[in-house]
Scaffold this motif. Structure first.
Motif, mmCIF file in Angstrom:
data_model
loop_
_atom_site.group_PDB
_atom_site.id
_atom_site.type_symbol
_atom_site.label_atom_id
_atom_site.label_comp_id
_atom_site.label_asym_id
_atom_site.label_seq_id
_atom_site.Cartn_x
_atom_site.Cartn_y
_atom_site.Cartn_z
ATOM 1 N N ASP A 145 0.868 -1.167 0.000
ATOM 2 C CA ASP A 145 0.000 0.000 0.000
ATOM 3 C C ASP A 145 0.909 1.222 0.000
ATOM 4 O O ASP A 145 1.899 1.255 0.734
ATOM 5 C CB ASP A 145 -0.854 -0.032 1.268
ATOM 6 C CG ASP A 145 -1.929 1.031 1.293
ATOM 7 O OD1 ASP A 145 -1.670 2.165 0.858
ATOM 8 O OD2 ASP A 145 -3.033 0.726 1.773
ATOM 9 N N THR A 146 0.590 2.219 -0.795
ATOM 10 C CA THR A 146 1.419 3.418 -0.841
ATOM 11 C C THR A 146 1.261 4.274 0.408
ATOM 12 O O THR A 146 2.030 5.204 0.614
ATOM 13 C CB THR A 146 1.091 4.273 -2.083
ATOM 14 O OG1 THR A 146 -0.263 4.697 -2.033
ATOM 15 C CG2 THR A 146 1.373 3.520 -3.366
ATOM 16 N N THR A 155 -3.067 3.890 -2.192
ATOM 17 C CA THR A 155 -3.355 2.926 -3.258
ATOM 18 C C THR A 155 -2.775 1.565 -2.890
ATOM 19 O O THR A 155 -1.569 1.441 -2.668
ATOM 20 C CB THR A 155 -2.748 3.389 -4.600
ATOM 21 O OG1 THR A 155 -3.296 4.664 -4.930
ATOM 22 C CG2 THR A 155 -3.057 2.401 -5.710
ATOM 23 N N LYS A 156 -3.639 0.564 -2.803
ATOM 24 C CA LYS A 156 -3.168 -0.810 -2.609
ATOM 25 C C LYS A 156 -2.783 -1.357 -3.973
ATOM 26 O O LYS A 156 -3.478 -1.120 -4.961
ATOM 27 C CB LYS A 156 -4.259 -1.667 -1.976
ATOM 28 C CG LYS A 156 -4.567 -1.243 -0.566
ATOM 29 C CD LYS A 156 -5.626 -2.102 0.053
ATOM 30 C CE LYS A 156 -5.902 -1.600 1.460
ATOM 31 N NZ LYS A 156 -6.932 -2.351 2.132
ATOM 32 N N TYR A 157 -1.667 -2.088 -4.017
ATOM 33 C CA TYR A 157 -1.222 -2.644 -5.291
ATOM 34 C C TYR A 157 -0.600 -4.016 -5.099
ATOM 35 O O TYR A 157 -0.225 -4.395 -3.993
ATOM 36 C CB TYR A 157 -0.245 -1.701 -5.998
ATOM 37 C CG TYR A 157 1.072 -1.470 -5.299
ATOM 38 C CD1 TYR A 157 2.190 -2.231 -5.622
ATOM 39 C CD2 TYR A 157 1.212 -0.490 -4.321
ATOM 40 C CE1 TYR A 157 3.404 -2.016 -4.991
ATOM 41 C CE2 TYR A 157 2.417 -0.259 -3.692
ATOM 42 C CZ TYR A 157 3.513 -1.034 -4.034
ATOM 43 O OH TYR A 157 4.711 -0.812 -3.414
ATOM 44 N N ARG A 158 -0.532 -4.736 -6.220
ATOM 45 C CA ARG A 158 0.020 -6.091 -6.221
ATOM 46 C C ARG A 158 0.900 -6.245 -7.449
ATOM 47 O O ARG A 158 0.477 -5.935 -8.566
ATOM 48 C CB ARG A 158 -1.127 -7.094 -6.280
ATOM 49 C CG ARG A 158 -0.700 -8.534 -6.286
ATOM 50 C CD ARG A 158 -1.959 -9.408 -6.222
ATOM 51 N NE ARG A 158 -1.646 -10.773 -5.962
ATOM 52 C CZ ARG A 158 -1.636 -11.720 -6.885
ATOM 53 N NH1 ARG A 158 -1.954 -11.429 -8.131
ATOM 54 N NH2 ARG A 158 -1.335 -12.949 -6.566
ATOM 55 N N VAL A 159 2.125 -6.696 -7.233
ATOM 56 C CA VAL A 159 3.040 -7.004 -8.329
ATOM 57 C C VAL A 159 3.194 -8.513 -8.378
ATOM 58 O O VAL A 159 3.492 -9.146 -7.361
ATOM 59 C CB VAL A 159 4.425 -6.353 -8.119
ATOM 60 C CG1 VAL A 159 5.371 -6.737 -9.246
ATOM 61 C CG2 VAL A 159 4.309 -4.843 -8.012
ATOM 62 N N GLU A 160 2.962 -9.097 -9.559
ATOM 63 C CA GLU A 160 3.104 -10.540 -9.748
ATOM 64 C C GLU A 160 4.142 -10.778 -10.828
ATOM 65 O O GLU A 160 4.080 -10.172 -11.899
ATOM 66 C CB GLU A 160 1.777 -11.158 -10.169
ATOM 67 C CG GLU A 160 1.876 -12.639 -10.448
ATOM 68 C CD GLU A 160 0.571 -13.220 -10.978
ATOM 69 O OE1 GLU A 160 0.563 -14.418 -11.276
ATOM 70 O OE2 GLU A 160 -0.410 -12.475 -11.114
ATOM 71 N N ALA A 161 5.093 -11.649 -10.562
ATOM 72 C CA ALA A 161 6.109 -11.999 -11.553
ATOM 73 C C ALA A 161 5.533 -13.053 -12.493
ATOM 74 O O ALA A 161 5.121 -14.127 -12.059
ATOM 75 C CB ALA A 161 7.361 -12.522 -10.870
ATOM 76 N N THR A 162 5.468 -12.736 -13.789
ATOM 77 C CA THR A 162 5.010 -13.706 -14.791
ATOM 78 C C THR A 162 6.203 -14.414 -15.418
ATOM 79 O O THR A 162 6.046 -15.273 -16.268
ATOM 80 C CB THR A 162 4.139 -13.026 -15.861
ATOM 81 O OG1 THR A 162 4.869 -11.942 -16.437
ATOM 82 C CG2 THR A 162 2.855 -12.490 -15.254
#
Length: 75
Positions: A12-13, A57-64
């Protein structure tokens, strides 16, 4: 930060602004109902697309794939 394929980072920022900068590999960023692909094959030969995230801002980073990225922030 470096994530192996399939790994995620959720954050979350808070009261800060943040910028996500892909350094290498492939990832996906999700925030506020949006999803953006972040791809950068070569740090020194390609310009990066960056994502600005406003405060709270809630965020999610996913490694593809293996994915390395930087997170910068400021109040």
């Amino acid at each position: 930060m470096r994530l192996a394929e399939g790994k995620t980072l959720e954050a979350d920022t808070a009261s800060n602004e943040a910028v996500i900068v892909p350094l290498g590999g492939r990832g996906r960023l999700s925030f506020d109902g949006n999803t953006e692909a972040l791809i950068r094959n070569d740090l020194f030969r390609e310009l990066a697309d960056i994502v600005y995230l406003p405060p709270r801002t809630k965020y999610r980073v996913e490694a593809t794939g293996t994915f390395e990225f930087a997170v910068g922030g400021a109040p």
